[in-house]
Enzyme design. Structure first.
Site, PDB file in Angstrom:
ATOM      1  N   ASP A 156     -69.665  69.798  47.680  1.00  0.00           N
ATOM      2  CA  ASP A 156     -69.073  68.485  47.937  1.00  0.00           C
ATOM      3  C   ASP A 156     -69.402  68.032  49.364  1.00  0.00           C
ATOM      4  O   ASP A 156     -70.197  68.660  50.061  1.00  0.00           O
ATOM      5  CB  ASP A 156     -67.568  68.508  47.674  1.00  0.00           C
ATOM      6  CG  ASP A 156     -66.814  69.520  48.522  1.00  0.00           C
ATOM      7  OD1 ASP A 156     -67.328  69.917  49.593  1.00  0.00           O
ATOM      8  OD2 ASP A 156     -65.710  69.915  48.124  1.00  0.00           O
ATOM      9  N   LEU A 157     -68.800  66.951  49.791  1.00  0.00           N
ATOM     10  CA  LEU A 157     -69.076  66.397  51.119  1.00  0.00           C
ATOM     11  C   LEU A 157     -68.709  67.355  52.247  1.00  0.00           C
ATOM     12  O   LEU A 157     -69.218  67.232  53.356  1.00  0.00           O
ATOM     13  CB  LEU A 157     -68.326  65.069  51.312  1.00  0.00           C
ATOM     14  CG  LEU A 157     -68.844  63.902  50.471  1.00  0.00           C
ATOM     15  CD1 LEU A 157     -67.928  62.694  50.624  1.00  0.00           C
ATOM     16  CD2 LEU A 157     -70.270  63.553  50.862  1.00  0.00           C
TER      17      LEU A 157
END
Length: 132
Positions: free
Chosen positions: A18-19
């Protein structure tokens, strides 16, 4: 319960992160599911074949304890063992362990049953034999 856990080797792919740069929490369920299917094959049980015969193995509860995050490029193994927990239910005890340093990244308990063509829980004979 099986004495020696089944081992399934993986490597984290970039798109699973994810980010924040760590494996997204939902992706761990994919790792665990794939490992359960591969484990069942070692017992002579093919998930897809069971489904074609209208025997559906289903998850009824999942407990996941995230210990540490995996990151892109990490190699890890999923350890899987199975045990019977009631007349109609079985459990997979699973662990994700990072290769190299042996750090436990996740502990999981997945509880399941089988559903027949009438949508009723049961344990097929093939699974009964594997559970002992």
């Amino acid at each position: 319960m099986n004495k020696v856990p089944h081992r399934q080797l993986f490597e984290v792919r970039d798109y699973e992160c994810d980010l924040q740069g760590v494996v997204n929490n939902a992706v761990y369920q994919h790792y665990l599911e794939h490992s359960r299917h591969e484990f069942l094959k070692t017992l002579g049980l093919d998930f897809a074949e069971l489904a074609r015969r209208r025997i559906n193995l289903v998850v009824v509860r999942a407990e996941l304890d995230y210990r540490r995050p995996l990151v892109s490029g990490d190699s890890f193994v999923v350890l899987t063992q199975m045990e019977r927990i009631s007349k109609l239910r079985f459990a997979f005890r699973q662990q994700i362990v990072r290769e190299g340093d042996g750090v436990v990244m996740l502990d999981g308990l997945i509880i399941g049953t089988a559903i027949n063509e009438r949508n009723r829980p049961f344990l097929p004979s093939e699974l009964e034999l594997s559970l002992g």
